[in-house]
Enzyme design. Sequence first.
Site, mmCIF file in Angstrom:
data_model
loop_
_atom_site.group_PDB
_atom_site.id
_atom_site.type_symbol
_atom_site.label_atom_id
_atom_site.label_comp_id
_atom_site.label_asym_id
_atom_site.label_seq_id
_atom_site.Cartn_x
_atom_site.Cartn_y
_atom_site.Cartn_z
ATOM 1 N N ASP A 130 0.856 -1.181 0.000
ATOM 2 C CA ASP A 130 0.000 0.000 0.000
ATOM 3 C C ASP A 130 0.897 1.239 0.000
ATOM 4 O O ASP A 130 1.636 1.483 0.965
ATOM 5 C CB ASP A 130 -0.895 -0.026 1.244
ATOM 6 N N HIS A 131 0.836 2.032 -1.072
ATOM 7 C CA HIS A 131 1.716 3.184 -1.210
ATOM 8 C C HIS A 131 1.394 4.299 -0.207
ATOM 9 O O HIS A 131 2.191 5.230 -0.038
ATOM 10 C CB HIS A 131 1.625 3.745 -2.640
ATOM 11 N N ARG A 132 0.259 4.211 0.458
ATOM 12 C CA ARG A 132 -0.062 5.186 1.494
ATOM 13 C C ARG A 132 0.729 4.911 2.774
ATOM 14 O O ARG A 132 0.857 5.789 3.628
ATOM 15 C CB ARG A 132 -1.569 5.152 1.794
#
Length: 429
Positions: free
Chosen positions: A401-403
Amino acid sequence: MAEPIVMPNLGAGTEEGTLINWLKQVGDTVNDGDVIAEVDADKATVEVPVTVSGTILSLDAEPGASLKVGSVIGYVGQPGENVSGAKASQSAPQPAAQGNGAAVAQERGNGAPPAQTEAPEEETADVDGTLPGGVKASPVARKIASERGIDLRQVQGTGPGGRIVKADVENFTPSAAPTRAAAPAAGIPAPSYGEIPSGPDVEVIETTKLRSRIAARMIESKQQVPHFYVTTEIDVEALLNLRKQLNEGLSDEQKISVNDMIVKATALTLRQFPNLNSHYYGNQIVRHKRIHIGIAVALPQGGLINVVARDADKVSLGTLAVNNKEMIARALEGKVKPEDITGSTFTVSNMGMYDVEHFIAVINPPEAGILAIGSAIKVPIVKPDGTLGVGNHMKVTISVDHRVSDGAEAAKYLQAFKKMIETPMQLLL
């Protein structure tokens, strides 16, 4: 004072289950951990345990009722104890309950109070013996029919007096019914592909509850989670040799699988990268101090379920293997315990047994990542002395998850994971 029996977490965002039957009755004595009910969840039959010891004072639902996760479904206390006061207290506004209800609230990240038990569908018979809608049908059958858009008037009942039961709805052939628009599963928008084809050249199959739930989760993940992927190739020759040595002389129940070793390596590597052992909740990231690895299991009827290897970094490899084998067996039989399928902090999906060289996996929100494991295959290699040889390699891809994280951290995780697999004696420490 009477203690509530709370509907446990059913895993994978499932918010309710259908009560199949009570295994204990009011007046029975129970001990902490005793299974008192079976609930039909999205992917399996879940056994519901009590978390206190005493006498069952009330069971507040009938078979067929929908039970909300976190709701109170009964009470345990001393023989003859009155539960009216406890029920009144439970119905009044209060902080989130302790135990399973609190765990559910924490996992959802919103602190909302547990939902109350949904009342079973009323089935008061009219004078002529018919039920609501002019159809005799069990609550479970009505619920399934509603979800699938099935007109119960077209279903032949096989129960007592022609009553429609769960199996009748599940085995109903929709092709026998007039062509109609597909009824979307709850929470899933209906795709606009035009009218459903009909006729002798097609077979129309109603979407199962399991497949609908998987669809909803995948839409949620792919639409809301910004995935990115990093792949590496790992030499597994040493891992396979160590596994062969460890399994010599062990019984089938004790044997260690390649997947057990991968799960162990995944957990040990996460110790070095605690940020990836996190859950994303919008303006907050929850970093878990314990490492519980979800293991994707393909079900015989289709679909997947994740069983959870708890504290996979701490338990011995042998104990991990035995526990995994037992949980997977229960999942394949369709009867699991709540702790089998809840609480994962990171997931592994292994398709090595299917002769798959490489694939990418979809993150199971709110987790921050998932490992996709391909097959170990023989490939040509260049040996340290410069000569050609044959080795066993497998490809591993991490979805992140790039968040929560970035490419550099994902790459470093795979470097450490690769080292763990290629020097597998670390798995025994």
